[in-house]
Design an enzyme around this catalytic site. Structure first.
Site, PDB file in Angstrom:
ATOM      1  N   HIS A 103       0.841  -1.203   0.000  1.00 15.19           N
ATOM      2  CA  HIS A 103       0.000   0.000   0.000  1.00 15.19           C
ATOM      3  C   HIS A 103       0.871   1.246   0.000  1.00 15.19           C
ATOM      4  CE1 HIS A 103      -3.200  -2.743   0.842  1.00 15.19           C
ATOM      5  NE2 HIS A 103      -2.750  -3.033   2.046  1.00 15.19           N
ATOM      6  N   GLU A 120      -2.081  -0.089   8.194  1.00 16.06           N
ATOM      7  CA  GLU A 120      -3.050  -1.023   8.754  1.00 16.06           C
ATOM      8  C   GLU A 120      -2.403  -1.911   9.806  1.00 16.06           C
ATOM      9  OE1 GLU A 120      -3.174  -4.733   5.677  1.00 16.06           O
ATOM     10  OE2 GLU A 120      -3.956  -2.844   4.905  1.00 16.06           O
ATOM     11  N   HIS A 178       3.161  -7.553   1.807  1.00 15.10           N
ATOM     12  CA  HIS A 178       2.524  -8.543   2.666  1.00 15.10           C
ATOM     13  C   HIS A 178       1.569  -9.421   1.870  1.00 15.10           C
ATOM     14  CE1 HIS A 178      -0.020  -4.938   2.658  1.00 15.10           C
ATOM     15  NE2 HIS A 178      -1.066  -5.729   2.904  1.00 15.10           N
ATOM     16  N   ARG A 199      -1.142  -4.598  -6.366  1.00 16.79           N
ATOM     17  CA  ARG A 199      -0.977  -6.047  -6.373  1.00 16.79           C
ATOM     18  C   ARG A 199       0.307  -6.422  -7.112  1.00 16.79           C
ATOM     19  NH1 ARG A 199      -5.483  -7.150  -8.745  1.00 16.79           N
ATOM     20  NH2 ARG A 199      -6.702  -6.967  -6.831  1.00 16.79           N
TER      21      ARG A 199
END
Length: 325
Positions: A103, A120, A178, A199
């Site tokens: 991200h 996050e 991740h 992605r």
């Protein structure tokens, strides 16, 4: 007018999803679908939160935030985030391999997507014995080496692998690569209000339209923190507060939010006069009471937004994540 609120769950179908929300958290899922995410407290247009209880039932969280401003979130929170509710709270069921992804930061996401970046945090609620995640890059991998390999569809030797278990906590900052690699995990997620994901690899899976999902290799390379080391934090309780019946574990405090894990029996009183509080219910069943005998039933797998300054009492035995900004 304001009071503790639950929202209608917004389910997101994912190729890596499953049915664990139903079997482990008691959620009623749409039949025949692999559900990967339940958006619990959201003011994001991709999955807008609709109030489920009380006088504001049926209203959107973004509209409530616009109307009540600091009365909902707290004066300082609203001054910092006047145009957009700052958090997005979810549960995730990763029953197959989660795509390898990264991200962007606020700076990149605001410039390119008019969105917040995506910082996050994951709290692992359930994990299979073989649960293995990808977290970060192998030492020595540079941007140039990364692009050279991935453009040939060669992903071997690029990523760090880490095993996880129930109770583990992982903070995933922007730029941290991740994914999940083996086994299954069910987790609660606290994040910035953003839905921007780059992605890197999707294990060559085919979607329901018969196509491979889009990759974002150059965008990913531009934002990856190649030197980032990811810590898997244990959240076992090691001290108590307010007596033997209440355990508190401070997990993390960062720019965007702070998270504690609490475990208590019988009852727990809470008030935050600075900003709103969000409970993610990890275990237990009971109710929240406030005001003049007003109450709201809560149970494992639910989430409650408590506006600033409301004195609440939680009745029942619970384990919760308590998130504040």
């Amino acid at each position: 007018m304001l009071y503790p609120m639950k929202f209608k769950k917004f389910f997101v179908e994912k190729v890596w999803g499953g049915r664990e929300f139903e079997t482990k958290l008691g959620m009623k899922l749409p039949e025949g679908k692999k559900i990967g995410e339940s958006w619990e407290v959201s003011a994001h247009p991709h999955g807008m939160g609709i109030v489920e209880n009380g006088a504001l039932a049926g209203q959107r969280l973004d509209d409530i935030y616009k109307e009540y401003k600091g009365e909902l979130a707290g004066k300082k929170v609203y001054e910092k985030y006047p145009n957009k509710f700052p958090l997005l709270i979810k549960y995730l069921d990763v029953n197959d391999r989660l795509s390898i992804q990264v991200h962007p930061s606020d700076e990149v996401a605001l410039k390119k997507h008019n969105e917040f970046g995506k910082s996050e945090s994951w709290y692992i609620m359930e994990a299979s014995d073989d649960a293995t995640l990808i977290m970060g890059m192998k030492p020595g991998i540079t941007k140039e080496k990364f692009l050279e390999k991935v453009e040939k569809n060669d992903f071997d030797g690029l990523f760090e692998e880490k095993t996880v278990k129930k109770g583990d906590f992982i903070d995933i900052t922007p730029g941290t690569v991740h994914a999940s690699l083996k086994g299954s995990v069910l987790f609660a997620e606290v994040q910035q209000n953003s839905d921007v994901t780059y992605r890197i690899y999707d294990f060559d899976r085919i979607d329901k339209n018969g196509k491979k999902r889009e990759l974002h290799l150059q965008d990913s390379a531009d934002v990856i923190d190649f030197g980032k080391e990811v810590e898997i934090k244990n959240t076992d309780f090691d001290d108590s507060e307010n007596g033997k019946d209440i355990l508190r574990k401070h997990i993390i405090k960062k720019e965007y939010y702070s998270i504690d894990k609490l475990k208590f029996s019988d009852s727990f009183e809470d008030v935050n006069n600075e900003n709103m509080t969000i409970y993610s219910i990890l275990e237990g069943e009971g109710k929240i009471v406030w005001g003049e005998n007003e109450e709201l039933s809560i149970k494992k797998g639910e989430t409650v937004l408590i506006p600033v300054g409301i004195n609440i009492k939680t009745i029942g035995s619970f384990e919760i994540l308590r998130t504040v900004i």
